[in-house]
Design an enzyme around this catalytic site. Structure first.
Site, PDB file in Angstrom:
ATOM      1  N   ILE A 171       1.714   1.498  -0.506  1.00  0.00           N
ATOM      2  CA  ILE A 171       1.022   0.213  -0.628  1.00  0.00           C
ATOM      3  C   ILE A 171       1.878  -0.959  -0.152  1.00  0.00           C
ATOM      4  O   ILE A 171       1.405  -1.813   0.579  1.00  0.00           O
ATOM      5  CB  ILE A 171       0.474  -0.090  -2.044  1.00  0.00           C
ATOM      6  CG1 ILE A 171      -0.497   0.984  -2.507  1.00  0.00           C
ATOM      7  CG2 ILE A 171      -0.237  -1.452  -2.079  1.00  0.00           C
ATOM      8  CD1 ILE A 171      -0.962   0.819  -3.954  1.00  0.00           C
ATOM      9  N   CYS A 172       3.140  -1.000  -0.507  1.00  0.00           N
ATOM     10  CA  CYS A 172       4.001  -2.143  -0.171  1.00  0.00           C
ATOM     11  C   CYS A 172       4.002  -2.482   1.323  1.00  0.00           C
ATOM     12  O   CYS A 172       3.933  -3.659   1.669  1.00  0.00           O
ATOM     13  CB  CYS A 172       5.417  -1.922  -0.684  1.00  0.00           C
ATOM     14  SG  CYS A 172       5.506  -1.837  -2.488  1.00  0.00           S
TER      15      CYS A 172
END
Length: 157
Positions: free
Chosen positions: A50-51
């Site tokens: 996700i990051c």
């Protein structure tokens, strides 16, 4: 000792953190951007699920935030060297990545997941006077919308 939760209308906790921007290491504070709004976003860790989407998403539209007199700072507990390598892997990042390896700022903003030793996903919009105007905090596995953050900045301004 239990920390006190930050609320909209509170003065944003001041900090000094080392960060990397375009290969250069510098110190960053809330006062590093006089007269600007600040998007201070926390994320769990470099090189994680996700990051990259969020970090690259903020980078892609950083110019739109700047058009609204807002600057972006990304914060995690990773080292400066990790930030440097990750920014290179992402093809560059158009705002500073700050290293809170001592976890003091994450604790001051009450976004440190102590059991995991990483930051929750948190976004703080701080106005030009240093007041928290918006905040959202979520679990580490829930992404955020960069476009929604930009919409909120425009609405607040």
């Amino acid at each position: 000792m239990k920390s006190v939760m930050i609320r909209v209308g509170d003065k944003a906790p001041n900090f000094t953190l080392k960060g990397i921007f375009r290969g250069t290491v510098s110190d960053f504070t809330l006062q590093s951007f006089p007269g600007k709004w600040l998007i201070l976003f926390f994320y769990p860790a470099d090189f994680t699920f996700i990051c990259p989407t969020e970090v690259a998403g903020f980078s892609k539209i950083a110019h739109q935030f700047r058009a609204d007199d807002a600057e972006i700072l990304g914060v995690s507990v990773d080292s400066l060297e990790s930030h440097r390598k990750w920014a290179e892997e992402l093809g560059g990042v158009n705002y500073p990545l700050l290293s809170d390896d001592g976890k003091t700022v994450s604790r001051a903003y009450d976004v440190l997941e102590e059991s995991e030793g990483v930051c929750l996903r948190a976004t703080f919009i701080i106005n030009a006077s240093g007041i928290v105007s918006y905040l959202v905090v979520s679990h580490t596995n829930v992404g955020r919308s960069v476009e929604e953050t930009l919409r909120v900045v425009k609405a607040l301004r």
